[in-house]
Enzyme design. Structure first.
Site, PDB file in Angstrom:
ATOM      1  N   ALA A  10     -53.149  48.173  92.119  1.00  0.00           N
ATOM      2  CA  ALA A  10     -52.587  47.931  93.446  1.00  0.00           C
ATOM      3  C   ALA A  10     -51.881  49.164  94.009  1.00  0.00           C
ATOM      4  O   ALA A  10     -52.098  49.549  95.161  1.00  0.00           O
ATOM      5  CB  ALA A  10     -51.624  46.752  93.398  1.00  0.00           C
ATOM      6  N   ALA A 131     -46.692  46.751  96.372  1.00  0.00           N
ATOM      7  CA  ALA A 131     -48.137  46.578  96.478  1.00  0.00           C
ATOM      8  C   ALA A 131     -48.553  45.410  95.602  1.00  0.00           C
ATOM      9  O   ALA A 131     -48.092  45.277  94.465  1.00  0.00           O
ATOM     10  CB  ALA A 131     -48.869  47.847  96.055  1.00  0.00           C
ATOM     11  N   LYS A 187     -32.990  54.105  89.058  1.00  0.00           N
ATOM     12  CA  LYS A 187     -34.101  53.144  89.153  1.00  0.00           C
ATOM     13  C   LYS A 187     -34.252  52.385  87.839  1.00  0.00           C
ATOM     14  O   LYS A 187     -34.495  51.162  87.832  1.00  0.00           O
ATOM     15  CB  LYS A 187     -35.395  53.890  89.486  1.00  0.00           C
ATOM     16  CG  LYS A 187     -36.651  53.008  89.569  1.00  0.00           C
ATOM     17  CD  LYS A 187     -36.603  52.074  90.755  1.00  0.00           C
ATOM     18  CE  LYS A 187     -37.864  51.212  90.877  1.00  0.00           C
ATOM     19  NZ  LYS A 187     -39.087  52.000  91.125  1.00  0.00           N
TER      20      LYS A 187
END
Length: 306
Positions: A10, A131, A187
């Site tokens: 994706a 995505a 992150k």
């Protein structure tokens, strides 16, 4: 620019579509040597005044060795655990000036000896663009985000600005950083808090807003490791960031949730596992992360036996 995208899932198709739309000469690279062209529909996020986002059809060639050899950039969009076995055999097929860009969740996809093998310009990035492959040949860009890039070697520093400009023109915003490590760690801190919990509880991200005590414990352990790594941060700062992401992605399912649901191997070894390895290197205890790691590994083991 001539670009090869290693990994046509994706996220890979997301970048293939946006880069091709900007006029770059792109191809995908897959494990199958004689891979057929990739056909997919890319649906962009809905605009505020429209019922659904714009859709566009793409056809992208794959596995052309001549294209690979003359590529200016190899964008690696594989999961962390697949990076080394897929990338290292391609190194001698790339030009010396081809910039390699790692774009995946987690840290530690390449060991120090493996990093030393790479003479090409090497960069690493993180992205918050969403995505989702919702049908065999259909990808939905589920939400706009941002991408951050930094160099992992001296050669990468020389190509950082040029690669940032190309990616920024295709799917903005993309920001270059002299030191990408703080961004990677922040992150990682978010992923360590959200991904295992949502995978174990089989819930959307937003459900975690009611679990502040557990999130605070996880952020406290993460902050101690980050400080030991030379990145100054408090548990409170991390908790604020985690809650912001939870609120912004409340209706989303995390990638680890999806992996566990579909009985696939997750990226736990490169998210919580990486944090645990760094904690051990500094002599720090991270029992909350250890418990989550063990629980996810137990689920993966059970799936593998079926």
């Amino acid at each position: 620019m001539k670009i090869t995208v290693l990994g046509c899932g994706a996220v890979g198709q997301l970048w293939l579509g946006y880069l091709q739309a900007k006029g770059h000469t792109v191809q995908g690279w897959q494990r199958i040597a004689e891979a057929a062209p990739v056909h997919f529909t890319l649906q962009q996020p809905s605009e505020p005044d429209s019922a659904s986002g714009q859709q566009r059809q793409y056809q992208v060639p794959c596995n052309d060795p001549h294209h690979l050899a003359s590529s200016d950039c190899l964008l690696v969009t594989l999961k962390a655990g697949a990076v080394a076995p897929a990338l290292l055999p391609l190194l001698d097929k790339l030009s010396a000036s081809c910039a390699i860009v790692l774009l995946h969740n987690g840290m530690g996809s390449l060991s120090e000896p493996q990093l030393a093998q790479i003479q090409q310009p090497l960069l690493q990035g993180i992205t918050s663009h969403g995505a989702l492959r919702y049908a065999p040949h259909s990808v939905r860009h589920t939400g706009y985000g941002e991408t951050h890039l930094g160099a992992l070697n001296a050669a990468g520093q020389t190509r950082l600005d040029a690669i940032t400009d190309v990616l920024n023109a295709a799917l903005p915003p993309v920001t270059a950083h002299t030191d990408i490590r703080p961004r990677l760690w922040h992150k990682l801190a978010v992923n360590c808090a959200i991904n295992p919990l949502t995978a174990l509880q089989q819930c959307r991200n937003g459900a975690l807003l009611s679990q502040q005590a557990e999130l605070q414990a996880l952020c406290g352990e993460t902050a101690a490791v980050m400080n030991a790594e030379g990145i100054a941060v408090s548990a409170e700062q991390l908790l604020v960031g985690v809650n912001q992401v939870i609120q912004a992605t409340a209706e989303n399912f995390s990638s680890m949730h999806q992996d566990i649901t579909l009985q696939r191997a997750s990226e736990i070894d490169y998210i919580t596992g990486y944090l645990i390895r760094r904690a051990q290197a500094h002599g720090l205890a991270v029992p909350h992360h250890q418990a989550l790691y063990a629980a996810i590994k137990q689920l993966e083991s059970a799936h593998a036996k079926r």
